[in-house]
Design an enzyme around this catalytic site. Structure first.
Site, mmCIF file in Angstrom:
data_model
loop_
_atom_site.group_PDB
_atom_site.id
_atom_site.type_symbol
_atom_site.label_atom_id
_atom_site.label_comp_id
_atom_site.label_asym_id
_atom_site.label_seq_id
_atom_site.Cartn_x
_atom_site.Cartn_y
_atom_site.Cartn_z
ATOM 1 C CE LYS A 30 -2.244 1.598 3.754
ATOM 2 N NZ LYS A 30 -2.011 3.071 3.841
ATOM 3 C CG ASP A 57 -4.996 4.362 1.537
ATOM 4 O OD1 ASP A 57 -6.159 4.722 1.283
ATOM 5 O OD2 ASP A 57 -4.540 4.279 2.694
ATOM 6 C CE LYS A 59 -7.672 6.509 4.098
ATOM 7 N NZ LYS A 59 -6.232 6.267 3.939
ATOM 8 C CG ASP A 62 -12.435 17.930 -4.977
ATOM 9 O OD1 ASP A 62 -13.381 18.710 -5.242
ATOM 10 O OD2 ASP A 62 -11.293 18.316 -4.711
ATOM 11 C CB THR A 114 -9.652 1.098 11.348
ATOM 12 O OG1 THR A 114 -8.444 1.544 10.732
ATOM 13 C CG2 THR A 114 -10.375 0.152 10.405
ATOM 14 N NE ARG A 206 1.486 2.180 13.038
ATOM 15 C CZ ARG A 206 0.699 3.137 13.502
ATOM 16 N NH1 ARG A 206 1.196 4.099 14.267
ATOM 17 N NH2 ARG A 206 -0.587 3.150 13.216
#
Length: 228
Positions: A30, A57, A59, A62, A114, A206
């Site tokens: 990603k 990614d 997002k 608009d 999340t 992570r």
């Protein structure tokens, strides 16, 4: 079973190259805003040239015309998966899909992050239904717009599968190995739980990128995700 998607939460091309060099196999990675805004499309081309799949990614959120034009540009990069915010509405999502016409890129919509819990949703967004109801509503809107799936937490995956179908993508971030810290995520789950709840993809950052041995961490998560 789809490969776990590794979130490349780095700030430079050099860090990405160093990380990818640890692995002797094609990955699904990603590329998010931090990395893309600093390194740009050339980074995506570099990763693709090495045989990896990419979830870009960004997002997008608009007006429909702007999102359609942006997606037309992103389609040229040949990424495997990209996304918009479902809160932009059905017409915006349809425009995003139109912008990707002729490409093989799959399009999904972010429902609720999340990192958002129900209290935050009520207070910050003034959405007073339950978190699950909000996520399900956005998922149904995305399906209506012709999208391939949504980003959601593992907690909503089974309900989305029930309402939108098993083939509708459920891309679930917030994945942690059992006992690991949640960090800034509020709705987290293990790879095993994600599999049991019907997620089609998991996104892990992570837990892999900050591990002492990223390859071993990836292998552990991949095995748990595939049910080994």
């Amino acid at each position: 079973m789809n490969k776990p998607i590794i979130a490349l939460d780095f700030s430079s091309k050099e860090q990405v190259e160093e990380f990818l060099a640890l692995f002797g196999e094609p990955l699904f990675v990603k590329v998010g805003m931090e990395l893309f805004y600093q390194e740009g499309p050339e980074l995506v081309r570099m990763i693709k040239s090495k045989g990896h799949q990419i979830f870009l990614d960004l997002k997008l959120h608009d007006i429909p015309n702007t999102v359609e034009s942006a997606m037309r540009g992103l389609a040229k990069l040949g990424v495997d998966l990209t996304n918009v915010h479902a809160a932009g509405g059905v017409e915006m999502m349809k425009a995003a899909k139109k912008g990707l016409a002729g490409s093989t890129t799959q399009l999904i919509a972010v429902t609720q992050l999340t990192s958002t819990d129900e209290t935050q949703m009520h207070e910050d967004q003034l959405i007073y239904v339950s978190l699950e109801e909000s996520v399900l509503h956005y998922a149904k809107q995305a399906k209506r717009a012709g999208l391939d799936g949504v980003v959601c937490s593992v907690l909503e995956s089974s309900a989305i599968a029930r309402d939108c179908g098993e083939a509708f993508l459920k891309v679930t971030p917030g994945i942690r190995i059992a006992g690991a810290a949640a960090d800034d995520q509020k709705r987290v789950a293990t790879p095993k739980a994600a599999k049991e709840q019907g997620s089609t993809h998991i996104v892990v950052g992570r837990a892999i990128t900050k591990a002492q041995d990223p390859v071993a961490a990836y292998s552990q998560i991949k095995n748990e995700w595939s049910g080994r």
